[in-house]
Scaffold this motif. Structure first.
Motif, PDB file in Angstrom:
ATOM      1  N   GLU A 199      47.412  30.081  43.847  1.00 30.12           N
ATOM      2  CA  GLU A 199      47.099  29.367  45.092  1.00 30.12           C
ATOM      3  C   GLU A 199      47.086  30.264  46.332  1.00 30.12           C
ATOM      4  O   GLU A 199      46.280  30.076  47.226  1.00 30.12           O
ATOM      5  CB  GLU A 199      48.104  28.223  45.332  1.00 30.12           C
ATOM      6  N   GLU A 200      47.987  31.189  46.410  1.00 34.09           N
ATOM      7  CA  GLU A 200      48.121  32.025  47.615  1.00 34.09           C
ATOM      8  C   GLU A 200      47.285  33.311  47.547  1.00 34.09           C
ATOM      9  O   GLU A 200      47.351  34.128  48.459  1.00 34.09           O
ATOM     10  CB  GLU A 200      49.596  32.407  47.819  1.00 34.09           C
ATOM     11  N   LEU A 201      46.522  33.500  46.480  1.00 31.37           N
ATOM     12  CA  LEU A 201      45.762  34.731  46.297  1.00 31.37           C
ATOM     13  C   LEU A 201      44.333  34.601  46.806  1.00 31.37           C
ATOM     14  O   LEU A 201      43.748  33.516  46.778  1.00 31.37           O
ATOM     15  CB  LEU A 201      45.738  35.126  44.818  1.00 31.37           C
ATOM     16  N   THR A 202      43.771  35.716  47.221  1.00 30.88           N
ATOM     17  CA  THR A 202      42.365  35.755  47.619  1.00 30.88           C
ATOM     18  C   THR A 202      41.508  35.804  46.348  1.00 30.88           C
ATOM     19  O   THR A 202      42.012  36.072  45.250  1.00 30.88           O
ATOM     20  CB  THR A 202      42.068  37.013  48.464  1.00 30.88           C
ATOM     21  N   ALA A 203      40.226  35.581  46.517  1.00 28.40           N
ATOM     22  CA  ALA A 203      39.303  35.653  45.377  1.00 28.40           C
ATOM     23  C   ALA A 203      39.356  37.036  44.735  1.00 28.40           C
ATOM     24  O   ALA A 203      39.316  37.169  43.505  1.00 28.40           O
ATOM     25  CB  ALA A 203      37.884  35.315  45.826  1.00 28.40           C
ATOM     26  N   ARG A 259      53.831  42.860  38.402  1.00 23.25           N
ATOM     27  CA  ARG A 259      53.536  43.796  39.494  1.00 23.25           C
ATOM     28  C   ARG A 259      52.681  43.138  40.575  1.00 23.25           C
ATOM     29  O   ARG A 259      52.761  43.497  41.734  1.00 23.25           O
ATOM     30  CB  ARG A 259      52.812  45.029  38.962  1.00 23.25           C
ATOM     31  N   ARG A 260      51.858  42.178  40.174  1.00 24.70           N
ATOM     32  CA  ARG A 260      50.967  41.531  41.125  1.00 24.70           C
ATOM     33  C   ARG A 260      51.475  40.190  41.628  1.00 24.70           C
ATOM     34  O   ARG A 260      51.120  39.761  42.713  1.00 24.70           O
ATOM     35  CB  ARG A 260      49.589  41.346  40.488  1.00 24.70           C
ATOM     36  N   LEU A 261      52.287  39.508  40.800  1.00 26.87           N
ATOM     37  CA  LEU A 261      52.711  38.151  41.151  1.00 26.87           C
ATOM     38  C   LEU A 261      54.202  38.037  41.456  1.00 26.87           C
ATOM     39  O   LEU A 261      54.678  36.961  41.798  1.00 26.87           O
ATOM     40  CB  LEU A 261      52.358  37.192  39.998  1.00 26.87           C
ATOM     41  N   GLY A 262      54.937  39.132  41.297  1.00 22.69           N
ATOM     42  CA  GLY A 262      56.383  39.112  41.529  1.00 22.69           C
ATOM     43  C   GLY A 262      57.148  38.928  40.234  1.00 22.69           C
ATOM     44  O   GLY A 262      56.643  38.343  39.275  1.00 22.69           O
TER      45      GLY A 262
END
Length: 154
Positions: A108-112, A73-76
């Motif tokens: 890598e593409e996620l915010t903290a 749901r969060r990463l695809g």
């Protein structure tokens, strides 16, 4: 394809869904099987997996399966994931004292903040849904770490 043991031994009374068995194939070697026809050579030789490795695989396999839907749901839907389990048995006590689990995810593409959410979702999903860990943990400390998440957290 459903598999059943050969008739060398009578089937135990409580055989049912989820039952597995292992047949001795030589000195300290077994062939583990499930009812879906999967075979796993168990031992310490080439091409065999030892019982400690099976335990660690059961833990990370359960963690991965328990967290999969929530992480998707969060990463695809097609996110990559690799899980590791590390631990060596304590020879004096003849048991594992700690098994450290690590999961590698595309962070890598996620915010903290998003990384912190992924870590929380992973931990909660495993705690709630991993039957293997819930069965083992009262006697074994299992530590989880999402690799790469340390850099994204404040």
């Amino acid at each position: 394809m459903t598999s059943v043991p050969d008739d060398r031994f009578e089937l135990p009374e409580n055989v049912g869904p989820g039952s597995v068995w292992a047949d001795r194939t030589g000195p300290r070697t077994l062939l583990g099987r499930n009812q879906r026809g999967v075979e796993i050579p168990i031992g310490h030789g080439e091409g065999e997996i030892n019982p400690g490795e099976l335990l660690k695989l059961a833990l990370i396999g359960c963690a991965g399966m328990s967290s999969d839907v929530n992480l998707a749901r969060r990463l695809g839907d097609e996110f990559p994931m690799r899980l590791w389990a590390h631990g060596t048995a304590d020879e004096g006590e003849n048991r594992y004292l700690t098994i450290a689990e690590e999961v590698q995810l595309p962070l890598e593409e996620l915010t903290a903040e998003e990384i912190a959410t992924v870590v929380k979702v992973f931990g909660r999903a495993v705690a709630a849904g991993c039957t293997v860990e819930r069965s083992v943990v009262p006697g074994l400390e299992v530590a989880h770490r999402v690799l790469g998440a340390e850099e994204g957290q404040a």
